[in-house]
Design a protein around this motif. Structure first.
Motif, mmCIF file in Angstrom:
data_model
loop_
_atom_site.group_PDB
_atom_site.id
_atom_site.type_symbol
_atom_site.label_atom_id
_atom_site.label_comp_id
_atom_site.label_asym_id
_atom_site.label_seq_id
_atom_site.Cartn_x
_atom_site.Cartn_y
_atom_site.Cartn_z
ATOM 1 N N LEU A 147 0.832 -1.196 0.000
ATOM 2 C CA LEU A 147 0.000 0.000 0.000
ATOM 3 C C LEU A 147 0.867 1.248 0.000
ATOM 4 C CD1 LEU A 147 -2.763 -0.918 2.620
ATOM 5 C CD2 LEU A 147 -2.992 -0.930 0.135
ATOM 6 N N GLN A 148 0.276 2.338 -0.479
ATOM 7 C CA GLN A 148 0.905 3.655 -0.447
ATOM 8 C C GLN A 148 -0.105 4.647 0.098
ATOM 9 O OE1 GLN A 148 1.231 6.457 -3.934
ATOM 10 N NE2 GLN A 148 3.370 5.793 -3.867
ATOM 11 N N LEU A 149 0.346 5.554 0.960
ATOM 12 C CA LEU A 149 -0.532 6.564 1.550
ATOM 13 C C LEU A 149 0.041 7.947 1.256
ATOM 14 C CD1 LEU A 149 -2.935 7.340 3.413
ATOM 15 C CD2 LEU A 149 -1.298 7.277 5.309
ATOM 16 N N ARG A 150 -0.818 8.817 0.724
ATOM 17 C CA ARG A 150 -0.445 10.207 0.529
ATOM 18 C C ARG A 150 -1.211 11.053 1.537
ATOM 19 N NH1 ARG A 150 -0.274 10.941 -6.093
ATOM 20 N NH2 ARG A 150 1.326 9.353 -6.485
ATOM 21 N N ALA A 151 -0.478 11.742 2.404
ATOM 22 C CA ALA A 151 -1.081 12.596 3.428
ATOM 23 C C ALA A 151 -0.765 14.048 3.089
ATOM 24 C CB ALA A 151 -0.545 12.228 4.808
ATOM 25 N N GLN A 152 -1.803 14.840 2.850
ATOM 26 C CA GLN A 152 -1.611 16.254 2.500
ATOM 27 C C GLN A 152 -2.027 17.136 3.673
ATOM 28 O OE1 GLN A 152 -4.014 17.809 -0.673
ATOM 29 N NE2 GLN A 152 -2.652 19.520 -1.060
ATOM 30 N N ILE A 153 -1.160 18.099 4.013
ATOM 31 C CA ILE A 153 -1.476 19.076 5.048
ATOM 32 C C ILE A 153 -2.376 20.136 4.403
ATOM 33 C CG2 ILE A 153 -0.573 20.647 6.792
ATOM 34 C CD1 ILE A 153 0.256 17.697 7.100
ATOM 35 N N VAL A 154 -3.671 20.043 4.651
ATOM 36 C CA VAL A 154 -4.621 20.970 4.024
ATOM 37 C C VAL A 154 -4.553 22.331 4.689
ATOM 38 C CG1 VAL A 154 -7.048 21.380 3.513
ATOM 39 C CG2 VAL A 154 -6.131 19.061 3.374
ATOM 40 N N ASP A 155 -4.533 22.345 6.030
ATOM 41 C CA ASP A 155 -4.539 23.626 6.748
ATOM 42 C C ASP A 155 -4.048 23.370 8.168
ATOM 43 O OD1 ASP A 155 -4.892 26.319 7.185
ATOM 44 O OD2 ASP A 155 -7.000 26.127 7.755
ATOM 45 N N PHE A 156 -3.471 24.417 8.802
ATOM 46 C CA PHE A 156 -3.077 24.302 10.199
ATOM 47 C C PHE A 156 -2.918 25.695 10.780
ATOM 48 C CE2 PHE A 156 1.011 25.022 8.299
ATOM 49 C CZ PHE A 156 1.773 25.659 9.275
ATOM 50 N N ALA A 157 -2.921 25.772 12.112
ATOM 51 C CA ALA A 157 -2.696 27.027 12.821
ATOM 52 C C ALA A 157 -2.044 26.703 14.150
ATOM 53 C CB ALA A 157 -4.004 27.786 13.023
ATOM 54 N N TYR A 158 -1.076 27.569 14.543
ATOM 55 C CA TYR A 158 -0.411 27.384 15.825
ATOM 56 C C TYR A 158 -1.198 28.081 16.931
ATOM 57 C CZ TYR A 158 3.778 25.651 13.444
ATOM 58 O OH TYR A 158 4.657 24.916 12.695
ATOM 59 N N GLY A 159 -1.118 27.497 18.144
ATOM 60 C CA GLY A 159 -1.698 28.129 19.313
ATOM 61 C C GLY A 159 -0.714 29.117 19.933
ATOM 62 N N VAL A 160 -1.243 29.950 20.824
ATOM 63 C CA VAL A 160 -0.422 30.977 21.479
ATOM 64 C C VAL A 160 -0.558 30.818 22.979
ATOM 65 C CG1 VAL A 160 -0.019 33.443 21.777
ATOM 66 C CG2 VAL A 160 -0.727 32.557 19.544
ATOM 67 N N SER A 161 0.589 30.790 23.676
ATOM 68 C CA SER A 161 0.609 30.704 25.136
ATOM 69 C C SER A 161 1.805 31.482 25.648
ATOM 70 C CB SER A 161 0.699 29.241 25.589
ATOM 71 O OG SER A 161 0.890 29.158 26.993
ATOM 72 N N PRO A 162 1.611 32.308 26.686
ATOM 73 C CA PRO A 162 2.746 33.079 27.225
ATOM 74 C C PRO A 162 3.804 32.188 27.870
ATOM 75 C CG PRO A 162 0.817 33.307 28.630
ATOM 76 C CD PRO A 162 0.356 32.596 27.396
ATOM 77 N N ASP A 163 3.444 30.957 28.226
ATOM 78 C CA ASP A 163 4.381 30.063 28.909
ATOM 79 C C ASP A 163 5.178 29.188 27.951
ATOM 80 O OD1 ASP A 163 3.345 31.049 31.309
ATOM 81 O OD2 ASP A 163 1.746 29.536 31.312
ATOM 82 N N LEU A 164 4.869 29.234 26.650
ATOM 83 C CA LEU A 164 5.511 28.324 25.698
ATOM 84 C C LEU A 164 6.113 29.117 24.542
ATOM 85 C CD1 LEU A 164 2.818 25.504 25.554
ATOM 86 C CD2 LEU A 164 5.012 25.431 26.750
#
Length: 338
Positions: free
Chosen positions: A300-317
């Motif tokens: 088998l072969q799998l193609r995984a596409q990153i369609v969309d993403f967003a980073y979170g915001v935290s003052p501690d990280l």
């Protein structure tokens, strides 16, 4: 005609009769005893409920990537009137259930694909499929008889044409054989065994999705999915800094495999110690919008596409260290031999 005289007209007639009898047996077997069964059909050839599921999936995918060309390509093959009626029916159903976002996604898809929707439908009433009735015996015999006559004409005409061709060939001078040329053949890409879209949002602790990979006949080949791999920081909700995308392959019972790759945030990918820790789980990949990751197992072969993403915001990280949202599209297919 000399060629026909040499082989004998009686032998030619016997050959035609044997051919017609064989054709009749083939028609009876192919039409009556073991008719053709279709697999791997296109979306437009599916039953109504599956067509609606396909349109909903295309609408959900379009709402995430806003790719007009991809949406139009996935609806190719459908009649515009048919897909317009399907979208209108789904909009009515979504509004009746109070799912206004789903109705809007369907309207956006219609606009992107250039589909004119019919007037609002009071209720989507499925049209019952007509019951297929086999032709009567007389009609079948009539069809077979017509085919026999056509084939007989073709065979006799072909025999005469062959005799003239052989006669001209015997009289024609010999020509040197053409040089052989190497021809390269492109192997067509295997049809997908499915197409799945999964979305993680911050707060979905323990996020782990999986999808079965099956043939249209229902034969189980394996599974694929996306799940959390590593968290960062403390406290709720879990702040995921890396995901695992995986492929389970059991096409070869003697060599069952699970292959994994790790999708990492910008901060995690730049952390040498964390990347070293992830090596035992799979190849590290930096998450980038639109990037396609290919995973190959024994069959088998799998193609995984990153369609969309967003980073979170935290003052501690640190910045860009954990995900607020990640949408991935998974497309498994049979692996092509090199």
């Amino acid at each position: 005609m000399e060629y026909i005289d040499r082989i004998g007209r009686a032998n030619l007639i016997k050959g035609v009769v044997v051919f017609l009898v064989g054709l009749a047996i083939g028609l009876i077997i192919g039409w009556g005893l073991w008719p053709v069964q279709y697999y791997d059909t296109d979306p437009q050839d599916l039953r109504r409920s599956h067509k609606e599921a396909w349109v909903l999936m295309v609408a959900d995918s379009y709402s995430l990537n806003q790719d007009d060309e991809a949406a139009q390509e996935r609806l190719q093959g459908f009649e515009e009137s048919e897909v317009g009626e399907i979208i209108s029916s789904l909009i009515v159903g979504a509004e009746e259930e109070g799912d206004l976002p789903a109705a809007q996604r369907l309207r956006d898809l219609a606009g992107a694909a250039g589909i004119t929707l019919p007037g609002a439908l009071p209720e989507a009433t499925p049209t019952p499929a007509p019951v297929a009735r086999g032709p009567s015996i007389l009609r079948s015999l009539g069809i077979v008889l017509v085919l026999f006559l056509l084939v007989a004409l073709v065979v006799v005409g072909g025999g005469v044409a062959l005799a003239h061709w052989r006669e001209r060939r015997e009289r024609a001078p010999l020509r040197p054989a053409p040089k052989e040329e190497l021809i390269s053949w492109e192997v067509p890409e295997e049809a997908p065994l499915g197409q799945f879209v999964t979305t993680y949002t911050l707060g979905d602790d323990g996020y782990d999705t999986s999808f079965n990979i099956e043939t249209p006949a229902g034969e189980f080949y394996g599974a694929c999915g996306v799940g959390f791999s590593e968290v960062i920081g403390e406290g709720a909700p879990d702040k995921i800094t890396a995901f695992e995308v995986w492929l389970f392959d059991k096409t070869d019972a003697s060599n069952v495999q699970t292959v994994t790759k790790v999708l990492m945030s910008e901060h995690a990918y730049g952390d040498e110690a964390l990347r070293e820790k992830m090596n035992d789980r799979g190849e590290a990949v930096l998450v980038e919008r639109g990037k396609t990751i290919t995973i190959e197992a024994v069959g088998l072969q799998l193609r995984a596409q990153i369609v969309d993403f967003a980073y979170g915001v935290s003052p501690d990280l640190p910045p860009n260290s954990f995900f607020e949202r990640l949408t991935t599209e998974l497309t498994p297919r049979m692996r092509q031999e090199a």
